[in-house]
Every structure is written in C-alpha cells, then in structure tokens.
Scaffold this motif. Structure first.
Motif, PDB file in Angstrom:
ATOM      1  N   SER A 173      -2.435  -5.783   0.392  1.00 43.30           N
ATOM      2  CA  SER A 173      -1.570  -6.953   0.476  1.00 43.30           C
ATOM      3  C   SER A 173      -2.320  -8.161  -0.056  1.00 43.30           C
ATOM      4  O   SER A 173      -3.542  -8.259   0.078  1.00 43.30           O
ATOM      5  CB  SER A 173      -1.157  -7.217   1.931  1.00 43.30           C
ATOM      6  N   CYS A 174      -1.576  -9.075  -0.629  1.00 39.24           N
ATOM      7  CA  CYS A 174      -2.139 -10.325  -1.146  1.00 39.24           C
ATOM      8  C   CYS A 174      -1.186 -11.444  -0.762  1.00 39.24           C
ATOM      9  O   CYS A 174      -0.068 -11.506  -1.278  1.00 39.24           O
ATOM     10  CB  CYS A 174      -2.307 -10.238  -2.653  1.00 39.24           C
ATOM     11  N   THR A 175      -1.621 -12.300   0.142  1.00 36.86           N
ATOM     12  CA  THR A 175      -0.792 -13.402   0.600  1.00 36.86           C
ATOM     13  C   THR A 175      -1.242 -14.683  -0.068  1.00 36.86           C
ATOM     14  O   THR A 175      -2.430 -15.018  -0.074  1.00 36.86           O
ATOM     15  CB  THR A 175      -0.851 -13.534   2.122  1.00 36.86           C
ATOM     16  N   SER A 176      -0.275 -15.404  -0.606  1.00 32.19           N
ATOM     17  CA  SER A 176      -0.541 -16.631  -1.352  1.00 32.19           C
ATOM     18  C   SER A 176      -0.198 -17.848  -0.508  1.00 32.19           C
ATOM     19  O   SER A 176       0.764 -17.833   0.264  1.00 32.19           O
ATOM     20  CB  SER A 176       0.300 -16.625  -2.623  1.00 32.19           C
ATOM     21  N   SER A 177      -0.977 -18.915  -0.679  1.00 35.14           N
ATOM     22  CA  SER A 177      -0.718 -20.153   0.069  1.00 35.14           C
ATOM     23  C   SER A 177       0.530 -20.863  -0.431  1.00 35.14           C
ATOM     24  O   SER A 177       1.078 -21.724   0.255  1.00 35.14           O
ATOM     25  CB  SER A 177      -1.931 -21.088  -0.026  1.00 35.14           C
TER      26      SER A 177
ATOM     27  N   ASN B  51       5.592 -14.685   0.710  1.00 33.09           N
ATOM     28  CA  ASN B  51       4.557 -15.074  -0.260  1.00 33.09           C
ATOM     29  C   ASN B  51       3.514 -13.966  -0.415  1.00 33.09           C
ATOM     30  O   ASN B  51       2.313 -14.236  -0.549  1.00 33.09           O
ATOM     31  CB  ASN B  51       3.848 -16.360   0.177  1.00 33.09           C
ATOM     32  N   THR B  52       3.951 -12.739  -0.404  1.00 34.14           N
ATOM     33  CA  THR B  52       3.015 -11.617  -0.388  1.00 34.14           C
ATOM     34  C   THR B  52       3.338 -10.615  -1.485  1.00 34.14           C
ATOM     35  O   THR B  52       4.505 -10.263  -1.686  1.00 34.14           O
ATOM     36  CB  THR B  52       3.029 -10.921   0.984  1.00 34.14           C
ATOM     37  N   THR B  53       2.302 -10.192  -2.162  1.00 36.32           N
ATOM     38  CA  THR B  53       2.384  -9.137  -3.176  1.00 36.32           C
ATOM     39  C   THR B  53       1.670  -7.909  -2.629  1.00 36.32           C
ATOM     40  O   THR B  53       0.612  -8.023  -2.010  1.00 36.32           O
ATOM     41  CB  THR B  53       1.723  -9.591  -4.480  1.00 36.32           C
ATOM     42  N   TYR B  54       2.266  -6.751  -2.865  1.00 36.26           N
ATOM     43  CA  TYR B  54       1.710  -5.505  -2.358  1.00 36.26           C
ATOM     44  C   TYR B  54       1.322  -4.576  -3.510  1.00 36.26           C
ATOM     45  O   TYR B  54       1.905  -4.624  -4.587  1.00 36.26           O
ATOM     46  CB  TYR B  54       2.735  -4.780  -1.481  1.00 36.26           C
TER      47      TYR B  54
END
Length: 131
Positions: free
Chosen positions: A21-25, A76-79
């Motif tokens: 997972s990648c969560t962006s501000s 706001n998350t890319t998986y």
C-alpha cells in the motif's frame, strides 16, 4: 511536497503473495499518476507498474500478469497486489507520484518507467522472497 508512506512489505516463500500500500498526503485524481518501482543494492531502480488518473494500469513485461496495481481515490491510497513472487524479486519497493497533465499523459503511458516523471517518492518497503 507530497508525502508517501508505503506499507505491506515482508518475507514470503517462493510463490507467495503480498499486498503493498502507498498512502499519499494529497491526491488529485485528475492529474496525479502513480508508479511502483523496486531496487536492489547495486542496481538501478526499475519500474514495476504504473497507474494514471483515469485508472489505466500499465506493467513491466516481467510482471506477466502476476501483479495488479489499483487506486482508491477516497483513501488516497495506491495498491500493488503481487502474487507468484520469485526469489529474484527480493528488493526494496517504492511508490512515486507525479503530476501528469493531459498534455503529457500519452508520453507518460509510453515512458512511465522514467523516474523523471515523478516528483515525490516514499521511503520504501522491503520485500523478501525466500526459495
């Protein structure tokens, strides 16, 4: 500056699966594109998968249908779902974000592996695949 935080790395056996997972501000679904990259010490960072603001995904040839990149705009998350992992895929995995406007989207779709498209990077999450 956009802050990215990766999670989900770990140790798995050959053939195992992981969900990164990648969560962006911050996130603008109209202009941001995301990429997942990986790097082992002594080697160049290589692109794994990318997804544009329309949700169109693209993958490196070596993925061979085993990985899936997806985006949850509300979070706001890319998986990056990875299956059938191989020991040679042991690496630090990074997500990156870039502002890809309509005028450069076609270029990005062709050259999404170019790190210069991306302005901000996460700290990385380690993936270890044992034989």
């Amino acid at each position: 500056r956009v802050q990215l935080v990766e999670s989900g790395g770990g140790s798995v056996q050959d053939g195992g699966s992981l969900l990164l997972s990648c969560t962006s501000s911050e996130w603008s679904s109209r202009t941001y594109s995301m990429g997942w990259f990986r790097q082992v010490p002594g080697s160049e960072r290589e692109g794994v998968a990318g997804i544009d603001s329309d949700g169109t995904a693209t993958y490196a040839d070596f993925v061979e249908g085993r990985f899936t990149i997806s985006q949850d705009n509300a979070k706001n998350t890319t998986y990056l779902r990875m299956t059938a992992l191989k020991p040679e895929e042991t690496a630090m995995y990074y997500c990156a974000i870039g502002v890809i406007t309509t005028s450069v989207k076609q270029m990005w779709s062709r050259d999404w592996r170019d790190p210069n498209f991306y302005t901000d990077w996460g700290q990385g999450t380690q993936v270890t695949v044992s034989a």
